[in-house]
Design a protein around this motif. Structure first.
Motif, PDB file in Angstrom:
ATOM      1  N   PRO A  62      11.008   3.907   5.777  1.00  0.00           N
ATOM      2  CA  PRO A  62      10.409   2.582   5.544  1.00  0.00           C
ATOM      3  C   PRO A  62       9.262   2.247   6.494  1.00  0.00           C
ATOM      4  CG  PRO A  62      12.792   2.461   5.402  1.00  0.00           C
ATOM      5  CD  PRO A  62      12.470   3.842   5.887  1.00  0.00           C
ATOM      6  N   VAL A 102       8.628  -5.499   0.419  1.00  0.00           N
ATOM      7  CA  VAL A 102       9.954  -5.314  -0.186  1.00  0.00           C
ATOM      8  C   VAL A 102       9.835  -4.908  -1.654  1.00  0.00           C
ATOM      9  CG1 VAL A 102      10.996  -6.953   1.423  1.00  0.00           C
ATOM     10  CG2 VAL A 102      10.261  -7.753  -0.838  1.00  0.00           C
ATOM     11  N   VAL A 105       9.272  -1.109  -1.777  1.00  0.00           N
ATOM     12  CA  VAL A 105      10.478  -0.351  -1.437  1.00  0.00           C
ATOM     13  C   VAL A 105      11.530  -0.445  -2.542  1.00  0.00           C
ATOM     14  CG1 VAL A 105      12.390  -0.203   0.184  1.00  0.00           C
ATOM     15  CG2 VAL A 105      10.067  -0.562   1.040  1.00  0.00           C
ATOM     16  N   ARG A 162      18.107  -4.776  -2.789  1.00  0.00           N
ATOM     17  CA  ARG A 162      17.358  -3.897  -1.875  1.00  0.00           C
ATOM     18  C   ARG A 162      16.287  -4.675  -1.136  1.00  0.00           C
ATOM     19  NH1 ARG A 162      15.734  -1.780   1.586  1.00  0.00           N
ATOM     20  NH2 ARG A 162      14.936   0.331   1.941  1.00  0.00           N
ATOM     21  N   GLU A 166      15.631  -5.083   3.157  1.00  0.00           N
ATOM     22  CA  GLU A 166      14.526  -4.291   3.699  1.00  0.00           C
ATOM     23  C   GLU A 166      14.178  -4.729   5.134  1.00  0.00           C
ATOM     24  OE1 GLU A 166      11.668  -1.984   4.854  1.00  0.00           O
ATOM     25  OE2 GLU A 166      13.058  -1.605   3.216  1.00  0.00           O
TER      26      GLU A 166
END
Length: 232
Positions: A62, A102, A105, A162, A166
């Motif tokens: 990340p 976010v 990702v 998710r 993040e």
């Protein structure tokens, strides 16, 4: 202070997390459906490359994703500089940048769930509608899209969960600014670094777990309802 009472600082982080996650999912959903359709039904040169790019955030650290966003979309970035000069829009160190981080990702999870649902749609149903005179657009909205609904619901909720969790891409791209970019994971990080703030960190940890579990349960529940209504 009561162990179970949230402070204003924690409430702000929770509200910002929900705002960022909801916005990221809503903004990326049309692109997720379109990308899933291309990968499931499209036949074109570069399809494997597109598939790799879509799923790249799943395998990249990340922090790397956040750094690439900073280079590309920061105020002095290759794209961000033009957005600021032409439209006055900036993503770096703002909640809009947190939404972008976010969304990037979480996007692969959304696309994957929708793509799997689309691949399970029987093409013969679409072909039958076409032979009856329906246009490709009408077939998509009246046949394909409703049959994809369980996957869309699952992908949306998974992406939301998710997005709430993040950390690396967000802190790298937009830093950890209370009230602006500090979501629940970033607030936990601040508490972990602060001596004597173990209770606050644990409280946010519990909240994050509860929201994630609720998201997964809701995703399964909505998908089951959609499948039952479709007769599957």
């Amino acid at each position: 202070m009561d162990t179970f009472t949230l402070t204003d600082y924690e409430v702000t982080a929770l509200q910002l997390s929900l705002k960022v996650a909801f916005t990221a999912v809503i903004v990326s959903l049309p692109a997720g459906i379109g990308c899933a359709w291309l990968l499931a039904r499209g036949q074109f040169w570069g399809k494997s490359l597109l598939d790799g790019l879509v799923h790249l955030p799943l395998v990249l650290p990340p922090v790397v994703v956040g750094y690439l966003l900073l280079v590309m979309m920061g105020r002095q970035g290759m794209i961000g500089a033009y957005l600021y000069d032409w439209f006055g829009i900036t993503f770096g160190f703002s909640w809009r940048g947190a939404v972008l981080a976010v969304a990037v990702v979480a996007f692969p999870l959304m696309v994957r769930a929708i793509r799997l649902a689309l691949e399970n749609v029987d093409p013969k149903l679409e072909q039958a509608a076409r032979t009856l005179g329906a246009s490709p657009v009408k077939v998509f909205f009246t046949i394909t899209l409703p049959l994809m609904l369980p996957g869309i619901l699952t992908g949306t909720v998974l992406a939301f969960a998710r997005a709430l969790g993040e950390f690396g891409a967000t802190i790298t791209f937009v830093s950890n600014i209370p009230g602006e970019t500090q979501t629940i994971p970033l607030a936990m990080f601040s508490f972990i670094e602060t001596p004597g703030a173990e209770v606050e960190a644990a409280r946010l940890c519990v909240i994050a777990i509860i929201i994630a579990l609720l998201s997964l349960v809701i995703a399964e529940w909505l998908a089951r309802i959609a499948r039952n209504r479709l007769g599957n």
